[in-house]
Design a protein around this motif. Structure first.
Motif, PDB file in Angstrom:
ATOM      1  N   LYS A 397       0.828  -1.215   0.000  1.00 23.71           N
ATOM      2  CA  LYS A 397       0.000   0.000   0.000  1.00 23.71           C
ATOM      3  C   LYS A 397       0.859   1.262   0.000  1.00 23.71           C
ATOM      4  CE  LYS A 397      -4.303  -1.671   0.764  1.00 23.71           C
ATOM      5  NZ  LYS A 397      -5.440  -1.326  -0.110  1.00 23.71           N
ATOM      6  N   HIS A 514      -2.872   5.611   1.998  1.00 26.11           N
ATOM      7  CA  HIS A 514      -1.741   4.885   2.576  1.00 26.11           C
ATOM      8  C   HIS A 514      -0.389   5.395   2.103  1.00 26.11           C
ATOM      9  CE1 HIS A 514      -5.123   1.973   2.580  1.00 26.11           C
ATOM     10  NE2 HIS A 514      -4.730   1.831   3.825  1.00 26.11           N
ATOM     11  N   ASP A 547     -10.029   1.906   1.806  1.00 20.89           N
ATOM     12  CA  ASP A 547      -9.867   1.958   3.261  1.00 20.89           C
ATOM     13  C   ASP A 547     -10.361   3.304   3.819  1.00 20.89           C
ATOM     14  OD1 ASP A 547      -9.132   1.073   5.745  1.00 20.89           O
ATOM     15  OD2 ASP A 547      -7.030   0.675   5.223  1.00 20.89           O
ATOM     16  N   LYS A 744      -2.363   0.695   7.521  1.00 22.08           N
ATOM     17  CA  LYS A 744      -3.064  -0.518   7.115  1.00 22.08           C
ATOM     18  C   LYS A 744      -3.026  -1.602   8.185  1.00 22.08           C
ATOM     19  CE  LYS A 744       0.439  -3.068   4.412  1.00 22.08           C
ATOM     20  NZ  LYS A 744       0.906  -3.948   5.433  1.00 22.08           N
TER      21      LYS A 744
END
Ligand SMILES: [Zn+2]
Length: 835
Positions: A397, A514, A547, A744
């Motif tokens: 990520k 990220h 996310d 993450k």
């Protein structure tokens, strides 16, 4: 009494100006000097020690020497942040100069073959001066050392230059040296005044110790984040010097220090023979300083633990690092417990230590060459025992952080490979293209250990600097040691990921949070005047998972056309190495793009408090982060300018570590600015101050410490052992909280060098970052402090009126290499309204 003092001053002034700055004061007697070599005075316009040499004059002189001496060549290895050249002189006999490439080749070959070949091989000595700009005796002595090496004649100097290649770095910190020379010179009296209270000896904030962005460059030898270090480390690995000297200054009342430092604080990865040889070399310093009547000491302070210091870095690279510390006159002459300390005297001691080093190098040449050879030979044996063992690191990520760690390995000549196929271990996925494999069976295997290891037991409980620096933890990258990961080709051409936009959209664009440079991209978008929103929940669009913290930019109802938006995003995404995905529908699995759970973002307008009361290192780290990595402009607001500044220009003010806080009227002004909707981001002791001023209520954990069976002699070690000098701890994250967007994993390693512990809030949702029960990952902490830190929190939010205070007990931007927690600060800035 006053008359006597005045008389004393006049006498010293006379002595100082008439003889102490003459060449004869510094140089040995009865030495023939080549008259065609220019003296320092003939080029810089004053005697050494009369004024503080400015960096431009130093450069001029070094070039003049290189032009006239066939013993000296000069190279420009790059530029400082203020565009000053990073010079290196190579000094050796003219014969050696003709064969320099062959000498260098043989030198490196001895670290890679089974023959030490010490017979006719010169020893390589790197001499570096004044990495702290306001410790100027080193760089001023460098004028004389270089002059003597160029001009001295006779069998002694011929023998020295035949057996030695000197890599001569006259100023390790040009910007700091210049800043300090300006200070000392502009405050100098014709009638020298040694009163320590004189402005000459009391620099203004931030002083000349640091570089342009206020970094202590003598902590950057391992992380190599600054241009000065990058040039130097390249020279280092090109040559692998046998000895490296690092000339510093310390307190005015001290004498002169040379290594070894405190024996029990030597890093266990450093061979004992390194310290033994250092001690052998020390006898030469002692003898030379005895001869000129200078007081000195060794082994009682300083240490060889953190490999990011100049005198310790060589110790893990087959060399011998040596620290010199001279009592500082700071300006031109200062009263001290040892009498009047003149600037020329400090220069003379540095000059003396530079030559005692060279004498030791020449006399101990074979032993020291043999030592380096055996260092690498033993390292090869250790490496071969590693077999197929390798370290895999990366983050699918976050390609940028992975790249930046790989970049450090590259600078240290550690080889690594692409990952041949995706690999999973301990629940962590290492994706091809986003991960690298570092085989431990290679030349610099000891350096790899020093960078990647975790260490929690120590012989000593005191440290001159940090006790842990585990790089993958600092970078917050997944990593593991394994024998089963498949390595592909070696990485020879390290490249950053190419960013861009997947395609043009008439609806919206998305990118996750990220990647390391996502704040740079978002800032550019908001600065352009585009509307952007942040996702407060996770969702799926087009089968892809997004996310918390995903950024959404609508394509319509903006000030730019959809084509202009596409072009702009494509360009900025490339600059930030981020992939932006175009979407054609707002209908998602989970929150839709028009949901209230997409929160509107506003461009941060930031003031960073600097000046008296603020810790310059911490402020400089943030300035550097914004300016060099994220292209964010923050106003450096001096604490003395707060009273007349219009604070409503800013929606975010950052207050770094501060022991004194602000005065009462500035405090009131700050408080009303917060009440009106401002966000104050505060660090470390600034939180204590905010708590005392009742701007924020913080429940600090109280720790009690009573000495039992500790003698008077042991008292300072006892207290010192309670210091957390710099260690790494594990926290548990609530990833749904905006402060943690972009992380993450549920766990995050954080750096800590304070003993501020905040009790957890009774409502769990107010503890988005919390130390684990047994949080120590690497480094030293006392048993009592380890008990205290368990389950406390390093992060706290307080509210005043319409505004808030976001507090961190520890530095999230440590020394430019703690990439892993920079995002906490960026989240506090960009998502301040969402918290
Ligand atoms: Zn220093």
């Amino acid at each position: 009494m006053q008359r006597i003092l005045l008389l004393l001053i006049l006498t010293t002034t006379t002595i100082f100006s008439q003889s102490q700055t003459e060449l004869s004061y510094y140089l040995p007697q009865n030495i023939q000097l080549n008259p065609t070599i220019p003296t320092p005075q003939s080029v810089i316009g004053h005697n050494v020690g009369e004024w503080h040499v400015t960096h431009d004059k130093l450069v001029e002189y070094m070039k003049a020497l290189a032009n006239t001496s066939d013993r000296i060549t000069i190279e420009d290895r790059g530029k400082t942040f203020e565009d000053r050249p990073l010079l290196l002189l190579t000094i050796t006999s003219s014969e050696n100069h003709k064969n320099l490439e062959a000498i260098q080749f043989a030198h490196i070959e001895a670290t890679e073959s089974n023959s030490a070949n010490t017979e006719n091989r010169p020893i390589v000595v790197y001499q570096g001066f004044s990495i702290h700009g306001n410790e100027p005796s080193g760089s001023n002595a460098a004028l004389l050392v270089a002059y003597y090496l160029a001009a001295a004649e006779g069998s002694e100097i011929d023998d020295l230059l035949k057996n030695t290649v000197i890599l001569f770095d006259p100023s390790l910190n040009p910007d700091g040296l210049q800043r300090f020379a300006y200070w000392a010179n502009t405050n100098k009296n014709i009638n020298l005044n040694p009163d320590p209270n004189d402005r000459e000896y009391r620099e203004v904030w931030p002083g000349g110790r640091t570089n342009h962005y206020w970094f202590d460059m003598n902590r950057d030898w391992l992380p190599v984040q600054l241009p000065e270090s990058r040039a130097r480390i390249e020279t280092y690995h090109n040559w692998l010097p046998n000895i490296l000297t690092d000339h510093h200054e310390m307190g005015t009342n001290a004498s002169f220090f040379f290594q070894p430092g405190i024996p029990s604080r030597t890093h266990p990865l450093t061979p004992q023979l390194n310290q033994d040889l250092t001690k052998g070399i020390a006898t030469y310093h002692a003898k030379a300083l005895d001869k000129i009547g200078s007081l000195y000491y060794s082994e009682e302070s300083f240490d060889d633990f953190y490999y990011g210091k100049g005198s310790t870095f060589p110790d893990i690279n087959g060399g011998i690092g040596i620290l010199f510390e001279q009592a500082s006159s700071r300006g031109h002459v200062q009263e001290s417990e040892n009498g009047l300390l003149t600037f020329p005297f400090t220069i003379k001691n540095q000059y003396t230590a530079a030559f005692s080093t060279l004498e030791a190098a020449n006399s101990m040449r074979k032993d020291i060459l043999e030592y380096q050879h055996s260092f690498f030979k033993n390292a090869r044996t250790e490496a071969s025992k590693e077999g197929k063992n390798a370290i895999v690191f990366g983050d699918e990520k976050d390609a940028a952080k992975t790249y930046h760690l790989a970049e450090i390995l590259k600078r240290h000549r550690i080889s690594f490979h692409h990952l041949k196929s995706d690999f999973t271990k301990d629940g962590k996925n290492y994706k091809k293209g986003y991960s690298y494999v570092v085989p431990k069976n290679q030349k610099n295997t000891r350096l790899i250990n020093a960078m990647f290891e975790k260490r929690t037991t120590f012989e000593d409980s005191l440290f001159y600097d940090i006790s842990a620096w585990t790089f993958p933890l600092a970078f917050n990258l997944d990593y593991t040691e394994t024998t089963t990961a498949k390595a592909g080709n070696e990485v020879t051409d390290l490249k950053q990921h190419k960013g861009g936009v997947s395609s043009k959209s008439e609806y919206a664009y998305l990118f996750e949070w990220h990647e390391y440079y996502s704040p740079k991209l978002l800032n550019a978008i908001l600065k352009k005047g585009l509307r952007a929103k942040v996702a407060m929940k996770r969702f799926k669009a087009n089968g892809k998972s997004y996310d918390y913290g995903t950024i959404m930019i609508p394509a319509k109802n903006q000030d730019l056309t959809t084509t202009e938006i596409y072009n702009f995003l494509n360009e900025t995404a490339q600059e930030s190495h981020i992939t932006i995905t175009a979407v054609s529908t707002g209908l998602n699995d989970g929150i839709d793009l028009g949901s209230r759970n997409f929160s509107n973002l506003e461009l941060p307008k930031i003031a960073l408090l600097v000046g008296d009361g603020m810790t310059s290192y911490d402020a400089g780290e943030i300035w550097h982060l914004f300016d060099t990595r994220y292209d964010i402009i923050a106003t450096k607001l001096d604490t003395k300018s707060i009273s007349r500044a219009d604070l409503s220009r800013y929606n975010t003010i950052i207050m770094v570590n501060s022991n004194s806080g602000l005065n009462d009227s500035n405090t009131k002004k700050l408080q009303s600015w917060i009440s009106n909707g401002g966000t104050l981001v505060a660090y470390k002791n600034a939180l204590k101050w905010l708590n005392t001023k009742k701007l924020m209520t913080i429940d600090f954990k109280k720790t009690k410490l009573t000495a039992k069976h500790i003698s008077y002699e042991e008292r300072s070690d006892f207290r010192g052992a309670q210091v957390i000098g710099g260690a790494i701890f594990e926290t548990e994250l609530d990833r749904s909280h905006p402060i943690n967007f972009g992380y993450k994993n549920d766990k995050l390693a954080v750096f800590r060098n304070s003993t501020l512990f905040i009790n957890e809030d009774k409502n769990s949702y107010n503890n988005p970052i919390q130390y684990s029960k047994n949080p120590l990952l690497s480094g030293y902490i006392s048993g009592q402090n380890l008990d205290s830190i368990s389950k406390t929190v390093p992060f706290k939010i307080g509210k005043i009126g319409r505004g808030k205070i976001i507090g961190f007990t520890d530095n999230t931007n440590f020394r430019a290499f703690w990439y892993g927690t920079n995002k906490l600060l960026m989240n506090a800035i960009f998502f301040r309204e969402e918290m």
